[in-house]
Design a protein around this motif. Structure first.
Motif, PDB file in Angstrom:
ATOM      1  N   UNK A 143      43.035  80.415   8.555  1.00 45.36           N
ATOM      2  CA  UNK A 143      43.713  80.841   9.788  1.00 45.36           C
ATOM      3  C   UNK A 143      42.796  81.748  10.598  1.00 45.36           C
ATOM      4  N   UNK A 144      43.138  81.900  11.868  1.00 46.37           N
ATOM      5  CA  UNK A 144      42.536  82.889  12.760  1.00 46.37           C
ATOM      6  C   UNK A 144      43.653  83.573  13.530  1.00 46.37           C
ATOM      7  N   UNK A 145      43.641  84.909  13.530  1.00 46.77           N
ATOM      8  CA  UNK A 145      44.695  85.675  14.218  1.00 46.77           C
ATOM      9  C   UNK A 145      44.045  86.743  15.089  1.00 46.77           C
ATOM     10  N   UNK A 146      44.466  86.789  16.371  1.00 43.04           N
ATOM     11  CA  UNK A 146      43.983  87.802  17.295  1.00 43.04           C
ATOM     12  C   UNK A 146      44.966  88.965  17.333  1.00 43.04           C
ATOM     13  N   UNK A 147      44.513  90.090  16.806  1.00 40.05           N
ATOM     14  CA  UNK A 147      45.292  91.314  16.862  1.00 40.05           C
ATOM     15  C   UNK A 147      45.365  91.803  18.313  1.00 40.05           C
ATOM     16  N   UNK A 148      44.248  91.661  19.002  1.00 42.57           N
ATOM     17  CA  UNK A 148      44.169  91.926  20.440  1.00 42.57           C
ATOM     18  C   UNK A 148      43.031  91.065  20.971  1.00 42.57           C
ATOM     19  N   UNK A 149      42.723  91.183  22.250  1.00 41.79           N
ATOM     20  CA  UNK A 149      41.628  90.387  22.793  1.00 41.79           C
ATOM     21  C   UNK A 149      40.312  90.630  22.067  1.00 41.79           C
ATOM     22  N   UNK A 150      40.115  91.866  21.627  1.00 42.21           N
ATOM     23  CA  UNK A 150      38.826  92.226  21.040  1.00 42.21           C
ATOM     24  C   UNK A 150      38.792  92.175  19.517  1.00 42.21           C
ATOM     25  N   UNK A 151      39.947  92.218  18.875  1.00 41.71           N
ATOM     26  CA  UNK A 151      39.983  92.239  17.411  1.00 41.71           C
ATOM     27  C   UNK A 151      40.501  90.907  16.866  1.00 41.71           C
ATOM     28  N   UNK A 152      39.759  90.342  15.937  1.00 44.19           N
ATOM     29  CA  UNK A 152      40.112  89.048  15.351  1.00 44.19           C
ATOM     30  C   UNK A 152      40.103  89.171  13.826  1.00 44.19           C
ATOM     31  N   UNK A 210      36.630  91.181  12.950  1.00 45.03           N
ATOM     32  CA  UNK A 210      35.492  91.484  13.828  1.00 45.03           C
ATOM     33  C   UNK A 210      35.976  92.029  15.172  1.00 45.03           C
ATOM     34  N   UNK A 211      35.051  92.660  15.837  1.00 44.73           N
ATOM     35  CA  UNK A 211      35.333  93.339  17.112  1.00 44.73           C
ATOM     36  C   UNK A 211      34.391  92.789  18.160  1.00 44.73           C
ATOM     37  N   UNK A 212      34.944  92.313  19.287  1.00 44.28           N
ATOM     38  CA  UNK A 212      34.143  91.772  20.365  1.00 44.28           C
ATOM     39  C   UNK A 212      33.935  92.781  21.479  1.00 44.28           C
TER      40      UNK A 212
END
Length: 467
Positions: free
Chosen positions: A266-275, A352-354
């Motif tokens: 799975x892939x889940x975005x906690x926010x736009x920058x945190x995955x 990770x953090x973008x």
């Protein structure tokens, strides 16, 4: 001969190209191979076609306890001394591993509902062996200085297999923040050999009635080596190179021992920058029922000393009598019963953090409205099931997009082999043609003899986006 085998084991540990941790490819969404590490990974393209035999070539492996340099360095005693020191420094938890994968075919496509499907075939070799500490000491040094010590045959444990994997899977975008994926697998076994859960011990003590005579005990010995796909290749009198290749080819394409497995992620975005991402790979088994030949050696034995009698006069045939006595107490059998082997399960998890937002127009099919970033800082955890426990690795990564056509990733990994593993991945695209190269443990490339592990992978494919 025993000493030669131990030297070869140490040499191979230095040359063997950790196992199956592909931290450089994980979360690298410009490459289709990222989906093989996480079926629920994002994809930034709409179709890919791998070049047969060239879309991924992967070789990795190493030794947790010794390197080629440890044995063959100069200016530090004799080679026998270094081998003895290496044997004494390692434990029965140390291991040797080699893994190789070759993609025969790999393709993927996106449907109208934005699901991404993949299908393909890859060949894999995986070999893993624990260091047989007690048996190595007994074989190399003998029992002269170890009176009263018990040597355990359970130290011997290894697995080895070669198989083809046929797979098909999909990634589904459930929502703007979450997507998941599954992949089914059919395993077609070419060769398998393993020896696990062995029992028994060897002990030497002084005879209470005569301190100058040693008493040897072989207690509850039970050693089993299981093989599939090996016996008919060595037993046939008419085996030729061509026939061997034909036989192996048939086994690789559903003519061998078959099994089933699956992956999920799975892939889940906690926010736009945190995955946050995660995956579980190779939950499966192979049923070995064809060309099976298993070798078992078991029993209990005791003897008081071994006399060295030389031919001459009317000396009794001591060695013949001793061999007959062994045969009466220690039995060997060759069996053909089928057995099941479980695939080594692998688990990945990351966050990770973008940063450094990319505001250029994009026709890539990521979740609607999701911001894109040139740079990513990540932390990844990897675990893999092995016979005596779980091997772990932790990775810090920096992923940077230099342009829409060129991207790189640098990693630092701490695992069972070292705490200084630096890796690098470079990926470039010219029109629809993509090529990538990845390698880790770069600090040891100036002297590979000192490396306890290494990994190299490269590939090329065609990648397409809808206009």
């Amino acid at each position: 001969m025993i000493r030669l085998l131990l030297i070869l084991l140490c040499v191979l540990s230095g040359f063997s190209l950790f196992g199956q941790n592909k931290q450089l490819l994980y979360n690298f969404d410009d490459l289709p191979q990222s989906l093989m590490n996480n079926p629920g990974a994002e994809t930034s393209f709409d179709m890919h076609v791998g070049f047969p035999l060239l879309s991924q070539v992967h070789v990795s492996g190493g030794s947790s306890g010794v390197s080629f340099y440890d044995i063959f360095q100069t200016g530090s005693g004799t080679i026998n001394t270094r081998i003895r020191e290496a044997i004494r420094s390692m434990s029965n938890r140390d291991f040797f591993v080699a893994n190789q994968q070759l993609e025969l075919l790999f393709l993927g496509w996106r449907d109208q509902k934005r699901r991404y499907y993949t299908a393909g075939i890859y060949q894999e070799l995986d070999a893993f062996a624990y260091f047989p500490k007690d048996l190595a000491v007994l074989a190399y040094e003998g029992n002269k200085n170890y009176i009263g010590k018990t040597f355990h045959f359970s130290d011997a444990a290894f697995t080895a297999e070669v198989l083809n994997v046929f797979h098909i899977g999909f990634t589904n975008y459930y929502s703007e923040d979450f997507n998941y994926g599954f992949r089914g697998k059919i395993y077609s076994g070419v060769f398998n050999a393993n020896s696990l859960n062995n029992r028994g011990s060897f002990t030497t003590v002084r005879n209470p009635a005569n301190p100058n005579v040693y008493r040897h005990y072989m207690s509850r010995l039970d050693v089993l080596v299981q093989t599939a796909g090996w016996a008919n290749l060595i037993d046939s009198e008419n085996v030729t190179g061509l026939k061997t290749m034909e036989e192996l080819g048939q086994r690789a394409f559903f003519g061998g021992n078959l099994g089933l497995g699956f992956d999920m992620g799975f892939t889940y975005y906690w926010s736009d920058q945190y995955r946050v991402t995660g995956s579980i790979l190779d939950i499966g088994f192979v049923h070995n029922s064809k060309n099976v030949e298993n070798y078992r050696y078991y029993g209990t034995y005791q003897t008081d000393g071994i006399e060295l009698l030389f031919p001459g006069g009317n000396s009794p045939s001591y060695w013949d009598e001793w061999e007959d006595d062994l045969d009466r107490h220690l039995k060997d059998e060759t069996l053909t019963n089928s057995y099941i082997t479980w695939r080594p399960i692998k688990v990945n998890a990351s966050v990770d953090y973008g940063f450094s937002e990319n505001t250029e127009p994009c026709n890539c099919h990521k979740p609607m409205g999701r911001r894109r970033y040139y740079n990513h800082l990540g932390l990844q955890f990897f675990a893999m099931k092995r016979p005596r426990g779980i091997n772990y690795a932790t990775t810090l990564s920096f992923d940077k997009s230099f342009s829409d056509n060129f991207r790189g990733k640098v990693t630092y990994t701490a695992d069972s082999f070292s705490f200084s593993n630096i890796g690098l991945l470079l990926s470039g695209k010219i029109y629809n043609f993509n090529v990538y190269l990845a390698a880790d443990n770069l600090l040891d490339y100036t002297n590979l003899a000192k490396a306890r592990n290494a990994s190299v992978q490269f590939g090329m494919q065609l990648i397409f986006n809808r206009e």
